[in-house]
Design a protein around this motif. Sequence first.
Motif, PDB file in Angstrom:
ATOM      1  N   HIS A   1       0.825  -1.208   0.000  1.00 39.32           N
ATOM      2  CA  HIS A   1       0.000   0.000   0.000  1.00 39.32           C
ATOM      3  C   HIS A   1       0.860   1.259   0.000  1.00 39.32           C
ATOM      4  O   HIS A   1       0.501   2.263  -0.640  1.00 39.32           O
ATOM      5  CB  HIS A   1      -0.944  -0.016   1.203  1.00 39.32           C
TER       6      HIS A   1
ATOM      7  N   LEU B   1       0.786   4.239  -2.747  1.00 35.87           N
ATOM      8  CA  LEU B   1       0.620   5.650  -2.396  1.00 35.87           C
ATOM      9  C   LEU B   1       1.788   6.493  -2.880  1.00 35.87           C
ATOM     10  O   LEU B   1       1.611   7.669  -3.228  1.00 35.87           O
ATOM     11  CB  LEU B   1       0.447   5.790  -0.878  1.00 35.87           C
TER      12      LEU B   1
ATOM     13  N   ASP C   1      -0.371   9.187  -4.382  1.00 32.13           N
ATOM     14  CA  ASP C   1      -0.750  10.212  -3.410  1.00 32.13           C
ATOM     15  C   ASP C   1       0.327  10.291  -2.334  1.00 32.13           C
ATOM     16  O   ASP C   1       0.215   9.668  -1.281  1.00 32.13           O
ATOM     17  CB  ASP C   1      -2.103   9.866  -2.788  1.00 32.13           C
TER      18      ASP C   1
ATOM     19  N   GLY D   1       0.678   8.981   1.457  1.00 29.93           N
ATOM     20  CA  GLY D   1       1.782   8.054   1.638  1.00 29.93           C
ATOM     21  C   GLY D   1       2.637   8.386   2.842  1.00 29.93           C
ATOM     22  O   GLY D   1       3.077   7.487   3.575  1.00 29.93           O
TER      23      GLY D   1
ATOM     24  N   TRP E   1       0.798   7.227   5.942  1.00 26.45           N
ATOM     25  CA  TRP E   1       0.871   5.763   6.043  1.00 26.45           C
ATOM     26  C   TRP E   1       2.275   5.323   6.461  1.00 26.45           C
ATOM     27  O   TRP E   1       2.430   4.442   7.305  1.00 26.45           O
ATOM     28  CB  TRP E   1       0.487   5.146   4.705  1.00 26.45           C
TER      29      TRP E   1
END
Length: 353
Positions: free
Chosen positions: A244, A248, A252, A256, A259
């Motif tokens: 993921h 990201l 994005d 990111g 996260w």
Amino acid sequence: MTDPYELLEQQEDMDYGPERVAAAEEAVRLADLSGDGEASYDARIALIEAATMSGQAEKMFPAFAWCQHYAAQHPDEVDDFTLAWDHKWVLSAAQQFPQFPLGRVHELHASYAQYARKLGAGASSIPYMQMQLAMHTGDHAAAQRAFTVWQFAKDDLLSDCSACEAQTHAEYHLFMGDDAACLKQGQAILKKRMSCAEIPHLTYGTLLQPLLRQGEHELALGYAVKGRKMVEGNPDFLRTQAEHLEFLALTDTSAGLDWYARHLPWAEQSREWLSQMNYQAASALLFSKLEGETVTLALPPEAEGWQQGGEYSVSERLLLHLSKACSLAAQFDGRNGTPYYTQKLAQTMGEGA
């Protein structure tokens, strides 16, 4: 003294994670102090499960070795099926640690095959595990051979659940470079609503890069949102969290960074080195995509390179994560005798270029 079985009952009601592992470890300690060999065995079986499902696989190896020794001395007291199933977890976990010589990993596979056949099983699970090892080492020919055998074998009592096997099928196609087949298999999992403790959590992460390469950006965004909710903050899903983060980094970077900061502490603590390498590589990709010299991050004080003011050099973070990913890739390639992970890292860093 607390009864170890009381503690084992308590830990069964806990979510997988560090607290459950700690409870199982305490049950082992109490059982050993009591001198009750059967209780010590049962506590270690519980520890193996807790460690496996909590991202602390390094703690399962001594427990499994102890259980094997105990089973050899007390064959009438143990459940052969449970020990064989735990042996499968050992095979998967051994891939996480480059400290395990490849010869020793092959020995573990051979002993599993012997154990499985003793139970009248293994026709499906033996090639299934061999395929996963071949995928780990980057051996496409061996993976294809094992995949073919597995596909024509009937399930046996040591086969994974149908959801896990369907997920592995999708991962095989991804490994072989067939995005279309991977997407077809993965979307069948979602359409049929196949599920278990790790599915479809893993599935959403697996499909992100193939979807981007196929130009299915909107569908990928939808899968990413659903998938992140399933794995956020769970230490057993570091590899998927890395997938993921990689997504990201390409779509994005602001999300990111959030996260990245959310999962970096566990990534740095994890001794599951293969999963950590994936997170380090995804982190390096993220910082390679950022514009500007600095970025503001809410990292905990224990994070490497922590800055009290929360301002971090983009180039320094990139170098930090890239060097760690390169080091781990070299260790795995040295163990496996292939350039597979170094090449994968180069491919990751070239994404979206």
